[in-house]
Scaffold this active site. Structure first.
Site, PDB file in Angstrom:
ATOM      1  N   LYS A   1       0.819  -1.200   0.000  1.00 27.41           N
ATOM      2  CA  LYS A   1       0.000   0.000   0.000  1.00 27.41           C
ATOM      3  C   LYS A   1       0.858   1.257   0.000  1.00 27.41           C
ATOM      4  O   LYS A   1       1.962   1.297   0.541  1.00 27.41           O
ATOM      5  CB  LYS A   1      -0.937   0.011   1.212  1.00 27.41           C
TER       6      LYS A   1
ATOM      7  N   CYS B   1     -13.162   6.560  38.155  1.00 24.55           N
ATOM      8  CA  CYS B   1     -13.895   6.374  36.902  1.00 24.55           C
ATOM      9  C   CYS B   1     -14.807   7.567  36.653  1.00 24.55           C
ATOM     10  O   CYS B   1     -15.562   7.968  37.554  1.00 24.55           O
ATOM     11  CB  CYS B   1     -14.726   5.091  36.981  1.00 24.55           C
TER      12      CYS B   1
ATOM     13  N   CYS C   1     -11.286   0.900  35.582  1.00 23.29           N
ATOM     14  CA  CYS C   1     -12.311   1.127  36.595  1.00 23.29           C
ATOM     15  C   CYS C   1     -12.525  -0.169  37.366  1.00 23.29           C
ATOM     16  O   CYS C   1     -12.623  -1.249  36.779  1.00 23.29           O
ATOM     17  CB  CYS C   1     -13.606   1.577  35.932  1.00 23.29           C
TER      18      CYS C   1
END
Length: 690
Positions: free
Chosen positions: A320, A414, A432
């Site tokens: 690519k 969190c 968390c």
């Protein structure tokens, strides 16, 4: 951005989880909706990084692994056609070093002294198609779809001038011919001018225009669109066509197909690099879009020996072209909580157009990565289109940093549930500790369960799951399948109505039957992505057998525990995750509740008719010692293609042990357990190579 080599196992797992989720979303938009969300270069970088991390951390392969997935499921608007030979995708390389490693892998697999010849073909940015000819007459045409099953677009394809209705000259009685439908740059501009004049949809690029034009329900619309086709590959054939791919391309031209005139026969790796450089310089002058060069081993007998791994052939790769970059301002760093509790920082950016894609977010991976690059809110940053799950920040333009910019401070709690957020020693991911009490994790698990690679429930996407969970309609996995009993209640909700509620109920009912591999993936067990789910499903065969064996595997030292850890591709770390899952009674309760509401069928994909009739089908095989006629990887691949289960350890459940030279302890254990051993000659006879 942390290089794959610098990742810890925990970070690798978190990276793969984010990658797989995003790639599934992008596949759906690209293949099903013809509306890509990112550029090809950015998408390729996702696949490249995923493959590299999986190579370095085989035990970390987990959620949504894209390695064995191609495209997305075919649209319900078209009839479905199952491909006799899967239409798989290609792995990518991005430079000469990576291409050299691709060549080295092929040599090692086949034990070749030198690299074989290649055929180089510019990689057309279009829509893959499979054309079936019977007695020389076109009878069916199908899109690639998910690689196993595509859409029936026969009527539309018959309108393409580049597709012969009858093959010229002599051809096999049955043959599948594959190619790429595309639209030239000039035709694309002309089509968009017409669309604008008529007040109709404007296409984003030639690939979208080609895909949208081919997938019209009215074939007359397709006939009015300027579509072209290059043929380049073969599916199933009732008779051999050629001994080399180069000769096959010549046969295609004889039959009346157009083959890309820039295709060349390439003698070695250096010539491949030179060809890629030349095509890259000519790219902007070509009349059609390309995004790289495909290199295929020319010798078809070597292609057959190499076979496939996951979603891609071992005998071909796409080199690519590089991606692009842009500069913008980082306005805010936000924290997202995933279904495993991982806290992932995400950069919110001033919108910037990079190669036709409007980018507003970029992944920051983890707090160490932020500290390494010293990324701060307010910074001017260089953005890489070839980013991770979402585009990456490559670096900071320090000269433009505002005086008010402050270093990033990691969260200790969190942001969703307030529970303590901890970072275990030696790991880079902060998590968390709220578990199932954290709404973010519960919701993310439910979203995962209904996603495309899992239950694939139309109409029950992320937004609906969030709303249903918030309002108490869905609190756990089994509640999803109770929703049809609440159809009237759903119909009264804002934005729903009777018809949409009925459609949702029907979509849920249609998913009460699910293949075992998709069910295992849908459970969201850590490290069990699509690839590992398929390995487990194929090994155990049925839900009942898998459940029974997993319960027994909880016993340390049991044969079931040993067998689980020795499945090729699974290993002890992933086995530990499965055992941990079954050690939790609530998980077993949820599992059994779901099993009572569903029909869990045999694994999807299945075996070829040859494999189904093979004496190795369903047998468990262990290879030990050095083989002479083929390498160990080739032997394993051959056995699996014939329906066998290949493990690394000998147990009572082993059927055959294939012994090469210097067999050692495995052959001895086989003798102790009374397990049949096969010499290499006997193995080759069973494998059809003798």
């Amino acid at each position: 951005m942390t290089s794959p080599e610098a990742l810890s196992p925990e970070e690798a797992r978190a990276e793969l989880e984010r990658l797989a989720s995003r790639i599934a979303e992008l596949d759906e938009a690209y293949y099903r909706d013809d509306a890509p969300l990112v550029t090809d270069a950015e998408y390729d970088a996702l696949r490249q990084r995923n493959a590299e991390i999986e190579r370095l951390f085989p035990d970390a392969i987990l959620k949504n692994s894209p390695a064995s997935r191609v495209g997305t499921a075919p649209s319900s608007a078209f009839a479905k056609i199952r491909h006799r030979v899967p239409m798989l995708s290609l792995d990518n390389v991005f430079d000469a070093e990576e291409f050299a490693e691709f060549c080295a892998r092929a040599r090692r697999f086949l034990n070749l002294p030198a690299s074989p010849r290649f055929v180089a073909e510019p990689k057309i940015d279009g829509l893959s198609i499979s054309l079936t000819y019977e007695n020389g007459i076109l009878t069916r045409a199908a899109t690639r779809g998910d690689g196993m099953e595509g859409e029936d677009v026969t009527a539309n394809v018959r309108t393409l001038r580049d597709v012969p209705q009858t093959l010229h000259g002599e051809a096999p009685g049955f043959i599948e011919i594959r190619g790429e439908v595309f639209m030239s740059k000039a035709a694309f501009l002309e089509l968009n001018e017409t669309q604008a004049r008529l007040g109709q949809k404007i296409f984003a690029n030639p690939r979208n225009a080609a895909a949208g034009s081919l997938r019209q329900l009215d074939a007359s619309v397709t006939a009015s669109r300027p579509l072209a086709l290059f043929a380049y590959a073969q599916g199933e054939s009732s008779a051999p066509v050629a001994e080399t791919h180069w000769d096959y391309l010549a046969r295609l031209k004889e039959w009346g197909f157009i083959v890309n005139p820039l295709s060349e026969l390439i003698e070695d790796e250096n010539a491949a690099a030179a060809f890629t450089t030349r095509i890259a310089t000519e790219r902007s002058t070509l009349p059609y879009d390309i995004d790289g060069v495909v290199f295929k081993i020319d010798d078809l007998s070597l292609q057959r020996r190499l076979g496939f791994v996951g979603r891609a052939p071992r005998w071909a790769t796409a080199w690519k072209f590089p991606a692009e970059q842009a500069t913008t301002v980082l306005e805010k760093i936000d924290i997202q909580v995933g279904r495993t509790g991982a806290l992932t920082p995400v950069a919110h950016l001033q919108a910037v157009n990079v190669g036709g894609v409007l980018v507003t977010r970029a992944t920051l991976h983890n707090e160490d990565e932020i500290a390494r690059k010293d990324v701060r809110e307010g910074d001017t940053v260089i953005l890489q289109r070839a980013g991770d799950v979402i585009p990456q920040i490559v670096s900071v333009v320090l000269e433009k940093r505002p005086d008010s910019a402050q270093p990033f401070a990691p969260l200790e709690h969190c942001p969703v549930c307030g529970s303590l957020a901890v970072r275990p020693p030696g790991e880079v991911v902060r998590r968390c500790t709220g578990g199932l009490t954290c709404e973010a994790q519960v919701v993310e698990r439910l979203i995962h369960m209904v996603s495309r690679p899992a239950f694939d429930i139309d109409g029950l996407g992320e937004k609906s799951i969030i709303e249903f969970h918030r309002d108490g309609l869905v609190s756990g996995p089994a509640d999803i399948f109770r929703l049809p009993t609440r159809e009237e209640e759903i119909a009264r909700r804002d934005g729903w109505g009777a018809l949409s509620a009925r459609n949702l109920s029907q979509a849920i009912e249609a998913r009460r039957s699910i293949p075992l591999d998709r069910f295992l993936y849908a459970l969201g067990i850590r490290r069990i992505g699509e690839t590992n789910a398929r390995l487990l499903a194929r090994h155990y065969g049925s839900f009942t057998e898998w459940r029974t064996q997993m319960l027994a595997a909880r016993q340390i030292g049991s044969d079931e525990r040993l067998a689980l850890g020795s499945i090729t591709g699974i290993g002890p770390t992933i086995a530990e995750e499965l055992v941990d899952f079954f050690a939790e009674p609530r998980n077993i309760d949820t599992l059994d509740e779901l099993a009572g509401m569903l029909t869990i069928t045999s694994p999807s994909g299945g075996l070829s008719s040859a494999a189904s009739d093979s004496p190795l089908n369903g047998k468990t095989i262990v290879f030990t010692g050095t083989l002479q006629a083929m390498t160990r990887p080739e032997a394993k691949a051959r056995a699996e293609a014939m329906g066998a289960k290949v493990t690394d350890s000998v147990s009572k459940k082993t059927d055959f042990v294939v012994t090469g030279t210097d067999s050692g302890s495995k052959a001895k254990k086989a003798a102790e357990l009374g397990i049949r051993t096969l010499s290499e000659e006997e193995w080759l006879a069973l494998a059809g190579e003798g």
